[in-house]
Design an enzyme around this catalytic site. Structure first.
Site, PDB file in Angstrom:
ATOM      1  N   GLU A  84      -7.774  -5.225  -0.070  1.00  0.00           N
ATOM      2  CA  GLU A  84      -8.278  -6.059  -1.157  1.00  0.00           C
ATOM      3  C   GLU A  84      -8.027  -7.549  -0.933  1.00  0.00           C
ATOM      4  O   GLU A  84      -8.677  -8.382  -1.547  1.00  0.00           O
ATOM      5  CB  GLU A  84      -7.605  -5.662  -2.483  1.00  0.00           C
ATOM      6  CG  GLU A  84      -7.670  -4.200  -2.825  1.00  0.00           C
ATOM      7  CD  GLU A  84      -9.049  -3.749  -3.246  1.00  0.00           C
ATOM      8  OE1 GLU A  84     -10.039  -4.287  -2.715  1.00  0.00           O
ATOM      9  OE2 GLU A  84      -9.133  -2.865  -4.098  1.00  0.00           O
ATOM     10  N   HIS A 133       0.850  -1.196   0.000  1.00  0.00           N
ATOM     11  CA  HIS A 133       0.000   0.000   0.000  1.00  0.00           C
ATOM     12  C   HIS A 133       0.876   1.232   0.000  1.00  0.00           C
ATOM     13  O   HIS A 133       1.928   1.240   0.638  1.00  0.00           O
ATOM     14  CB  HIS A 133      -0.908   0.002   1.244  1.00  0.00           C
ATOM     15  CG  HIS A 133      -2.096   0.882   1.098  1.00  0.00           C
ATOM     16  ND1 HIS A 133      -2.036   2.236   1.314  1.00  0.00           N
ATOM     17  CD2 HIS A 133      -3.366   0.603   0.731  1.00  0.00           C
ATOM     18  CE1 HIS A 133      -3.230   2.759   1.092  1.00  0.00           C
ATOM     19  NE2 HIS A 133      -4.060   1.797   0.730  1.00  0.00           N
TER      20      HIS A 133
HETATM   21  N1  ACO Z   1       4.104  -7.531  -4.814  1.00  0.00           N
HETATM   22  C1  ACO Z   1       5.422  -7.514  -5.058  1.00  0.00           C
HETATM   23  N2  ACO Z   1       6.187  -6.430  -4.882  1.00  0.00           N
HETATM   24  C2  ACO Z   1       5.578  -5.317  -4.440  1.00  0.00           C
HETATM   25  C3  ACO Z   1       4.207  -5.266  -4.146  1.00  0.00           C
HETATM   26  C4  ACO Z   1       3.465  -6.440  -4.348  1.00  0.00           C
HETATM   27  N3  ACO Z   1       2.168  -6.475  -4.106  1.00  0.00           N
HETATM   28  N4  ACO Z   1       3.894  -4.038  -3.720  1.00  0.00           N
HETATM   29  C5  ACO Z   1       5.013  -3.324  -3.739  1.00  0.00           C
HETATM   30  N5  ACO Z   1       6.035  -4.102  -4.177  1.00  0.00           N
HETATM   31  C6  ACO Z   1       7.422  -3.706  -4.326  1.00  0.00           C
HETATM   32  C7  ACO Z   1       7.703  -3.126  -5.704  1.00  0.00           C
HETATM   33  O1  ACO Z   1       8.049  -4.107  -6.627  1.00  0.00           O
HETATM   34  C8  ACO Z   1       8.827  -2.200  -5.391  1.00  0.00           C
HETATM   35  O2  ACO Z   1      10.005  -2.969  -5.246  1.00  0.00           O
HETATM   36  P1  ACO Z   1      11.393  -2.451  -5.836  1.00  0.00           P
HETATM   37  O3  ACO Z   1      11.638  -1.117  -5.192  1.00  0.00           O
HETATM   38  O4  ACO Z   1      12.347  -3.513  -5.436  1.00  0.00           O
HETATM   39  O5  ACO Z   1      11.172  -2.331  -7.320  1.00  0.00           O
HETATM   40  C9  ACO Z   1       8.504  -1.674  -4.013  1.00  0.00           C
HETATM   41  O6  ACO Z   1       7.712  -2.672  -3.391  1.00  0.00           O
HETATM   42  C10 ACO Z   1       7.755  -0.357  -4.024  1.00  0.00           C
HETATM   43  O7  ACO Z   1       6.682  -0.462  -4.937  1.00  0.00           O
HETATM   44  P2  ACO Z   1       5.881   0.812  -5.460  1.00  0.00           P
HETATM   45  O8  ACO Z   1       4.979   0.389  -6.566  1.00  0.00           O
HETATM   46  O9  ACO Z   1       6.785   1.955  -5.705  1.00  0.00           O
HETATM   47  O10 ACO Z   1       5.088   1.186  -4.185  1.00  0.00           O
HETATM   48  P3  ACO Z   1       3.720   1.918  -4.112  1.00  0.00           P
HETATM   49  O11 ACO Z   1       3.723   2.662  -2.853  1.00  0.00           O
HETATM   50  O12 ACO Z   1       3.393   2.687  -5.336  1.00  0.00           O
HETATM   51  O13 ACO Z   1       2.781   0.624  -4.045  1.00  0.00           O
HETATM   52  C11 ACO Z   1       0.805  -0.432  -4.652  1.00  0.00           C
HETATM   53  C12 ACO Z   1       1.469   0.619  -3.780  1.00  0.00           C
HETATM   54  C13 ACO Z   1       0.672   0.117  -6.072  1.00  0.00           C
HETATM   55  C14 ACO Z   1      -0.582  -0.708  -4.089  1.00  0.00           C
HETATM   56  C15 ACO Z   1       1.645  -1.741  -4.682  1.00  0.00           C
HETATM   57  O14 ACO Z   1       1.886  -2.196  -3.388  1.00  0.00           O
HETATM   58  C16 ACO Z   1       1.005  -2.828  -5.542  1.00  0.00           C
HETATM   59  O15 ACO Z   1       1.178  -2.815  -6.748  1.00  0.00           O
HETATM   60  N6  ACO Z   1       0.258  -3.757  -4.892  1.00  0.00           N
HETATM   61  C17 ACO Z   1      -0.427  -4.803  -5.642  1.00  0.00           C
HETATM   62  C18 ACO Z   1      -1.750  -4.284  -6.197  1.00  0.00           C
HETATM   63  C19 ACO Z   1      -2.759  -4.024  -5.111  1.00  0.00           C
HETATM   64  O16 ACO Z   1      -2.910  -4.778  -4.166  1.00  0.00           O
HETATM   65  N7  ACO Z   1      -3.519  -2.942  -5.286  1.00  0.00           N
HETATM   66  C20 ACO Z   1      -4.549  -2.524  -4.341  1.00  0.00           C
HETATM   67  C21 ACO Z   1      -4.053  -1.432  -3.443  1.00  0.00           C
HETATM   68  S1  ACO Z   1      -5.212  -1.050  -2.157  1.00  0.00           S
HETATM   69  C22 ACO Z   1      -6.313   0.004  -2.866  1.00  0.00           C
HETATM   70  O17 ACO Z   1      -6.057   0.731  -3.760  1.00  0.00           O
HETATM   71  C23 ACO Z   1      -7.686  -0.013  -2.330  1.00  0.00           C
END
Ligand code: ACO
Length: 393
Positions: free
Chosen positions: A319, A262
């Site tokens: 989620e 998140h």
């Molecule tokens: N699985 C694997 N790796 C992840 C995940 C995940 N679910 N979430 C974050 N990471 C990793 C990224 O790969 C990244 O790693 P790196 O720096 O080694 O490349 C690091 O964590 C940071 O990721 P970002 O995308 O920059 O972090 P952000 O704060 O934007 O992430 C997000 C938030 C988009 C929700 C992300 O955690 C994600 O994609 N989760 C999966 C999709 C999801 O569950 N969405 C629903 C969110 S809740 C809502 O909106 C109601």
């Protein structure tokens, strides 16, 4: 825009406004609606009380709540042309496409919107909050080749929705589970879809336009589209023992584990606790398998993330357990985001009205990364100039 400006593509940590509606305290893992902790609201309040709280600024007393229930119930029935339009759609249409289209179409049937009146007010907010579950339930029936069921006025929002998809008044456990789900999803500060709604409202477009922006923004995987992908993972994993291998293989392919991570929370999402309890309780009555796989998947993901991304703090978000919860209530994976919209309609509406209460057009800037200022080349000369290799494009 001036050189040397700091660009934050995801607006991470950038404060773009203020709200009295909800507060997300990411490091602590706390969520409050108008100062009330989500744990207290999930345990004690109904969705209708939360609607009142968000729209009117305080928890309702008995007569205020009774009045709100009457108004919501009176607004549930959909205009017949909308139902006819859904009958005309391909049964394969994605539920979020149908919802987005129907929410937008509701404006056409609202007498207050005639003549380009850009109206936004609590009456229309309640109208949208009441009709959204009816749209989702009607499409649920039509896509299954079943006749839509008319809403009932003597049921809660949650019970009426379950009645409209099954034709049976649900038991108290199912009603309470869906009601709690709607409470948990009702608001979440300046998330992407709410921000989209506020941007649209800030142009003085009407509430239907702003809500349509919000619904459109919700559908992506990185926001409200995640739970259907969580369900796909649970179905693919098939049994709890396969969870860890699945996580390792998915991460090795560069994929994300849906329902984990998140932007704000660096702890487990506070809403996940309630959803996990509901998924477990509902699963015990239907099929415990989906909860068990989800539990194993969360444990496996936590272990693998600790090992591979120790500094990232990636935990279950709202989620994750939404998937086994809504699946146990009889919904298909591709309908989960629509249920999110049913709850968030309360928060979106309240944010739109809040935005308009102290409006300023939201219009950020961008750095320019295209070509420098270039003399215009008339069409007649363009081919000659380009064949000489003197044009930049
Ligand atoms: N699985 C694997 N790796 C992840 C995940 C995940 N679910 N979430 C974050 N990471 C990793 C990224 O790969 C990244 O790693 P790196 O720096 O080694 O490349 C690091 O964590 C940071 O990721 P970002 O995308 O920059 O972090 P952000 O704060 O934007 O992430 C997000 C938030 C988009 C929700 C992300 O955690 C994600 O994609 N989760 C999966 C999709 C999801 O569950 N969405 C629903 C969110 S809740 C809502 O909106 C109601």
């Amino acid at each position: 825009m001036t050189q040397g400006t700091i660009v934050d593509r995801g607006l991470e940590g950038v404060v773009v406004g203020s709200t009295e509606l909800s507060n997300v305290e990411g490091p602590e893992g706390r969520l409050t609606y108008r100062g009330f902790d989500i744990h207290d609201l999930a345990t004690n309040a109904t969705f209708e009380e939360v609607v009142y709280l968000l729209l009117f600024g305080q928890l309702p007393n008995r007569s205020q709540l009774a009045d709100l229930n009457v108004r919501l119930a009176a607004n549930r029935l959909l205009p017949q042309p909308l139902i006819d339009a859904m009958h005309a759609m391909p049964k394969t249409a994605w539920p979020m496409d149908v919802l987005r289209t129907m929410v937008s179409a509701l404006a056409v049937f609202d007498s207050e919107m005639q003549g380009g009146a850009h109206a936004s007010n609590p009456r229309i907010a309640l109208h949208l909050i009441a009709k959204t579950p009816s749209i989702v339930a009607t499409w649920n029936r039509i896509r299954r080749n079943l006749e839509p069921i008319e809403p009932r006025s003597n049921l809660s929002t949650a019970a009426n929705f379950l009645y409209m998809i099954s034709g049976e008044v649900p038991g108290p456990e199912a009603e309470r589970a869906l009601d709690t789900y709607l409470v948990l999803l009702a608001d979440h500060s300046y998330n992407a879809s709410t921000f989209a709604a506020r941007v649209t409202a800030s142009t003085r477009a009407d509430i239907y336009a702003a809500i349509t922006s919000a619904v459109a923004t919700l559908e992506g995987d990185l926001h409200g589209g995640a739970p259907s992908k969580v369900m796909s993972m649970l179905l693919e994993i098939g049994k709890p023992e396969r969870a860890e291998l699945y996580v390792r293989e998915a991460l090795a392919r560069g994929e994300r584990i849906m329902g984990m991570g998140h932007r704000e929370y660096k702890t487990r999402d506070p809403r996940a606790t309630h959803l996990e309890q509901m998924a477990k309780a509902l699963g015990a009555k239907t099929d415990p398998k989906w909860y068990e796989i989800a539990r194993a998947l969360e444990d496996a993901a936590n272990n693998v993330f600790r090992e591979t991304k120790p500094d990232k703090k990636i935990y279950a978000n709202v989620e994750f357990y939404t998937a086994p919860t809504l699946y146990s209530l009889g919904l298909a994976g591709d309908e989960f985001t629509c249920m999110f919209a049913c709850g968030r309609m309360a928060g979106w509406s309240a944010h739109i009205l809040e935005q308009l209460g102290d409006n300023r057009l939201i219009r950020p800037q961008a750095t320019y990364s295209g070509p420098p200022v270039t003399p215009f080349i008339p069409l007649a000369e363009r081919d000659r100039v380009r064949s000489n290799g003197t044009s930049h494009s």
